[in-house]
Design an enzyme around this catalytic site. Sequence first.
Site, PDB file in Angstrom:
ATOM      1  N   LYS A 185       0.820  -1.215   0.000  1.00  0.00           N
ATOM      2  CA  LYS A 185       0.000   0.000   0.000  1.00  0.00           C
ATOM      3  C   LYS A 185       0.856   1.269   0.000  1.00  0.00           C
ATOM      4  O   LYS A 185       2.056   1.225   0.299  1.00  0.00           O
ATOM      5  CB  LYS A 185      -0.944  -0.010   1.219  1.00  0.00           C
ATOM      6  CG  LYS A 185      -1.919  -1.185   1.224  1.00  0.00           C
ATOM      7  CD  LYS A 185      -2.891  -1.116   0.067  1.00  0.00           C
ATOM      8  CE  LYS A 185      -3.986  -2.162   0.117  1.00  0.00           C
ATOM      9  NZ  LYS A 185      -3.578  -3.502  -0.300  1.00  0.00           N
TER      10      LYS A 185
HETATM   11  C1  LIG Z   1      -9.998  -3.573  -1.005  1.00  0.00           C
HETATM   12  C2  LIG Z   1      -9.240  -4.287   0.072  1.00  0.00           C
HETATM   13  N1  LIG Z   1      -9.859  -4.555   1.235  1.00  0.00           N
HETATM   14  C3  LIG Z   1      -9.231  -5.170   2.239  1.00  0.00           C
HETATM   15  C4  LIG Z   1      -7.907  -5.564   2.144  1.00  0.00           C
HETATM   16  C5  LIG Z   1      -7.262  -6.289   3.276  1.00  0.00           C
HETATM   17  O1  LIG Z   1      -6.164  -5.615   3.804  1.00  0.00           O
HETATM   18  P1  LIG Z   1      -4.913  -6.399   4.408  1.00  0.00           P
HETATM   19  O2  LIG Z   1      -4.145  -7.022   3.304  1.00  0.00           O
HETATM   20  O3  LIG Z   1      -4.139  -5.332   5.124  1.00  0.00           O
HETATM   21  O4  LIG Z   1      -5.454  -7.421   5.368  1.00  0.00           O
HETATM   22  C6  LIG Z   1      -7.216  -5.305   0.963  1.00  0.00           C
HETATM   23  C7  LIG Z   1      -5.816  -5.718   0.853  1.00  0.00           C
HETATM   24  O5  LIG Z   1      -5.106  -5.575  -0.057  1.00  0.00           O
HETATM   25  C8  LIG Z   1      -7.896  -4.662  -0.109  1.00  0.00           C
HETATM   26  O6  LIG Z   1      -7.284  -4.425  -1.272  1.00  0.00           O
END
Ligand SMILES: Cc1ncc(COP(=O)(O)O)c(C=O)c1O
Length: 367
Positions: A185
Amino acid sequence: MNNILVTRSSMPSFEEYCDEIKDIWDSHWLTNMGNKHKELQKSLEDYLGISHVALYTNGHLALENAIAALNLPKGGEVITTPFTFASTTHAIVRNGLVPVFCDIKEDDYTIDTQKLEKLITDNTVAIVPVHVYGNMCDVEEINRIAKKYGLKVIYDAAHAFAVKYKGVSSACFGDASMFSFHATKVFNTIEGGCVCFKNDAWVQLLNDMKNFGIHGPESVDFVGGNAKMNEFQAAMGICNLKHLSTEIEKRKKVVERYRSRLEGVEGIKLSAIQENVESNYAYFPVVFDGYKYTRNEVFEKLAEVGIGARKYFYPLTNSFECYRNYPTAGTDKTPVAQHMALRVLTLPLYADLALEDVDRICDVILG
Ligand SMILES: Cc1ncc(COP(=O)(O)O)c(C=O)c1O
């Protein structure tokens, strides 16, 4: 020729990180809301201009907890979009709720509010819209609909850290917003995430939820999980936050180069530049619709010369095998999302991507 990956994590210098984690060795305090955790939390509250931030070990568990904190009736329907990462839909379902898939808009891929209202039934309890690619949903219209029908709103803002709408941080809309601080990110804590919210009562609630439901030394009030951000993650966040504006500036230059090469090419569609939105330049999605090559052909052409791109988001979550038996599933219910999912590719994008490499990528696409 060097290979080009689709993304590359932002990192502080080795010395800067070592300097930041030095006092962890002095304190021997590795996790459980230590000083780094507290410092990052406060810095993010200030940076985002939101009253409360709860830090998590990843964005997914942050989203799960934010939805759980609403205490919605099991089996309730939650309106969301399928043009997203698996996490969004899974977070709804893992809370015992039923995802109802709304279609997206063609220009910015966010939830189509004109179709949203028609999906509301007596069983609808909440909306989980996604600021996909960092594009802001129509927060004003979603707010109007939510108020009219008494619905809760949790934004999946995983992609939208540092994005502002009319000068206000994306953290500030709905009942809560979740950011992901995953390595890929714009802002990362290696793995990590947070929930941003205004309700004071949620401070203790989310704190307990991410800590096994432990309320006090001798009281466990409910069945919680473990989702605490540790001190090393927080230290990475403290360092990365200091470089964030420079990183975004560099990303902006990459995006501008892509746009200058690909804008106006017949059969290539770029994401709309949203009015009143300050972008974080998180992703560069390109839709190949009637172009001389299909999306899959472009993907292959790039792969052949060592350039990574992602079919992000394909497949749609409403076509996942695990949701096959849900009556609300099926890509036929979201034709625009399906159209995009079959044609979209996100191109390599990170702060240090050289403009010559952007040109090389565009040459392959246009060649
Ligand atoms: C749209 C979206 N929601 C939720 C998440 C979940 O985040 P994390 O990978 O930090 O658990 C992501 C992860 O890339 C995402 O792209």
